[in-house]
Motif scaffolding. Structure first.
Motif, PDB file in Angstrom:
ATOM      1  N   GLY A 140      38.421  46.824  45.123  1.00 51.64           N
ATOM      2  CA  GLY A 140      38.939  45.982  44.037  1.00 51.64           C
ATOM      3  C   GLY A 140      38.039  44.817  43.652  1.00 51.64           C
ATOM      4  O   GLY A 140      37.886  44.510  42.461  1.00 51.64           O
ATOM      5  N   GLY A 174      42.321  44.519  51.443  1.00 51.23           N
ATOM      6  CA  GLY A 174      42.601  44.621  52.874  1.00 51.23           C
ATOM      7  C   GLY A 174      41.365  44.776  53.736  1.00 51.23           C
ATOM      8  O   GLY A 174      41.435  44.630  54.953  1.00 51.23           O
ATOM      9  N   HIS A 229      37.412  54.763  47.957  1.00 48.03           N
ATOM     10  CA  HIS A 229      36.730  53.705  47.195  1.00 48.03           C
ATOM     11  C   HIS A 229      35.236  54.011  47.083  1.00 48.03           C
ATOM     12  O   HIS A 229      34.637  53.852  46.019  1.00 48.03           O
ATOM     13  N   GLN A 265      38.575  34.854  38.522  1.00 48.89           N
ATOM     14  CA  GLN A 265      37.473  35.198  37.609  1.00 48.89           C
ATOM     15  C   GLN A 265      37.695  34.547  36.242  1.00 48.89           C
ATOM     16  O   GLN A 265      36.783  33.974  35.654  1.00 48.89           O
TER      17      GLN A 265
HETATM   18  O1  KG4 Z   1      40.953  48.008  46.173  1.00 48.65           O
HETATM   19  P1  KG4 Z   1      42.151  47.257  45.736  1.00 48.65           P
HETATM   20  O2  KG4 Z   1      42.720  47.572  44.387  1.00 48.65           O
HETATM   21  O3  KG4 Z   1      43.302  47.395  46.765  1.00 48.65           O
HETATM   22  C1  KG4 Z   1      43.080  47.451  48.130  1.00 48.65           C
HETATM   23  O4  KG4 Z   1      42.689  48.524  48.629  1.00 48.65           O
HETATM   24  O5  KG4 Z   1      43.233  46.380  48.751  1.00 48.65           O
HETATM   25  O6  KG4 Z   1      41.752  45.713  45.793  1.00 48.65           O
HETATM   26  C2  KG4 Z   1      42.635  44.727  45.425  1.00 48.65           C
HETATM   27  C3  KG4 Z   1      41.938  43.392  45.597  1.00 48.65           C
HETATM   28  C4  KG4 Z   1      42.885  42.202  45.390  1.00 48.65           C
HETATM   29  O7  KG4 Z   1      42.719  41.314  46.469  1.00 48.65           O
HETATM   30  C5  KG4 Z   1      42.393  41.609  44.088  1.00 48.65           C
HETATM   31  O8  KG4 Z   1      42.588  40.199  44.005  1.00 48.65           O
HETATM   32  C6  KG4 Z   1      40.921  41.972  44.105  1.00 48.65           C
HETATM   33  O9  KG4 Z   1      40.883  43.262  44.648  1.00 48.65           O
HETATM   34  N1  KG4 Z   1      40.350  41.976  42.757  1.00 48.65           N
HETATM   35  C7  KG4 Z   1      39.363  41.134  42.370  1.00 48.65           C
HETATM   36  C8  KG4 Z   1      39.143  41.390  40.992  1.00 48.65           C
HETATM   37  N2  KG4 Z   1      39.989  42.406  40.601  1.00 48.65           N
HETATM   38  C9  KG4 Z   1      40.717  42.741  41.702  1.00 48.65           C
HETATM   39  N3  KG4 Z   1      38.685  40.194  43.048  1.00 48.65           N
HETATM   40  C10 KG4 Z   1      37.780  39.480  42.370  1.00 48.65           C
HETATM   41  N4  KG4 Z   1      37.520  39.656  41.050  1.00 48.65           N
HETATM   42  C11 KG4 Z   1      38.171  40.596  40.325  1.00 48.65           C
HETATM   43  N5  KG4 Z   1      37.906  40.755  39.021  1.00 48.65           N
END
Ligand code: KG4
Ligand code: ZN
Length: 345
Positions: free
Chosen positions: A284, A153, A123, A199
């Protein structure tokens, strides 16, 4: 004397730690040649979250097609690849194993080096990646930098003094920021994944309608989102008891404002305290528009936030981190195991 030029190193990245099956090719750790992500969101939405068994089966179905597509999009074959970088952890064991086994198979059959990468490091390295069609290459992040990592996470602040070195200053004591978005979305009756739903609902909401708590945890670089989640739950229960319609948009906007406020103020303070040159935001939740705008509005530190396509899980970030490990000499054995609870530092 004629100068010899080192040919570019092309890394094939493979990511399958959660609910995205992804493969990408990145040149010299920065230039994005292809980026394929097969999302499983539709499969998991009916469960309101990721169903691990369903995730690993779906990874098995899609992974080789995704890898082929990434090579095709980059107009390359495996013979043009210099190393295979794969997410080793953290993540769901059954999902990680699928990507790891695919990577090992390719490494073995093509005689290519295998490099295990930490997903969180990936990331962070998403901020190094840019598309070759940009008029000018994106300037690379400069050390020392403060990195805010906010995903489904994990949520933590790291001081990064140089490539591949991380000093964890603090992190969440309970829910990760993305997890809080997902749980609160469920409380508000919004679909999974919660971040994008909140959002969207916030767009027409008033961020000051509810004074939700901000856990400042002064004197630490830690976060806590469970009190905020409970505060939202209390309002939901109150409206239900009074048979009133839930003001979902105002609640979403007020919740989002509380999360953004804490994340942004703490990260900026860490950058000042540690005399960082720059701030990096990844994971994310860094896709969140309010968070991105708040960072840009509230600080004069240069802030690196990846483009939206690289905020959520992808393999370009794994290929980029893998490149920096490759150039440092990392070569992993073919009996490398997955590490579902692997920490960054
Ligand atoms: O990094 P990621 O794709 O997966 C992990 O490594 O966990 O993050 C996923 C997280 C989810 O909890 C999702 O709800 C959040 O990122 N997320 C967001 C947005 N897009 C994804 N949170 C807030 N605003 C967004 N636009
Ligand atoms: Zn992630």
């Amino acid at each position: 004397m004629k100068e010899t030029q080192t040919p570019p190193a092309r890394i094939l990245g493979i990511e399958s730690s959660c609910d995205e099956t992804a493969a990408a090719v990145v040149e010299d750790g920065r230039v994005l040649l292809s980026n394929v992500v097969a999302s499983q969101i539709d499969l998991h939405a009916r469960y309101g979250g990721v169903f691990p068994e369903v995730a690993s089966r779906q990874h098995i179905r899609t992974i080789y097609g995704v890898i082929d597509q990434a090579l095709q999009d980059a107009h390359l074959s495996l013979g043009d690849i210099d190393a295979i970088a794969v997410t080793r952890g953290p993540g769901l064991a059954g999902s990680l194993v699928v990507g790891m086994n695919a990577a090992k198979g390719i490494a073995l059959s093509c005689g290519l080096p295998l490099i295990g990468v930490n997903h969180l490091e990936g990331h962070i390295y998403s901020a190094w990646v840019y598309k070759p069609d940009l008029v000018q290459p994106l300037p690379a992040p400069q050390f020392p930098l403060i990195a805010l990592l906010v995903s489904g996470g994990h949520s933590e602040i790291n001081l990064i003094n140089d490539h591949l070195t991380y000093q964890r200053l603090g992190g969440t004591l309970d829910d990760a920021a993305g997890e809080a978005f997902d749980k609160v979305a469920r409380l508000l009756g919004l679909p999974y994944p919660g971040g994008p739903s909140i959002q969207k609902a916030s767009t027409n909401g008033n961020p000051t309608a509810f004074a939700f708590p901000r856990a400042r945890l002064e004197g630490t670089w830690d976060f806590s989102f469970s009190g905020l989640k409970t505060a939202v739950l209390r309002v939901v229960r109150q409206f239900e008891a009074e048979h009133r319609i839930l003001p979902v948009e105002d609640m979403a906007a007020s919740f989002q404002a509380a999360v953004v406020d804490v994340l942004v103020s703490k990260t900026i303070r860490a950058a000042q305290t540690y005399r960082a040159k720059q701030i990096l935001v990844a994971g994310g939740v860094s896709a969140n528009r309010a968070l991105r705008e708040a960072f840009l509005a509230q600080t004069s530190f240069p802030v690196h936030i990846p483009p939206l396509s690289l905020c959520t899980d992808n393999a370009a970030m794994i290929a980029s981190a893998g490149y920096f490990r490759f150039t440092k000499g990392q070569r992993d054995p073919l009996n490398l195991d997955v590490a579902p609870t692997w920490r960054l530092s």
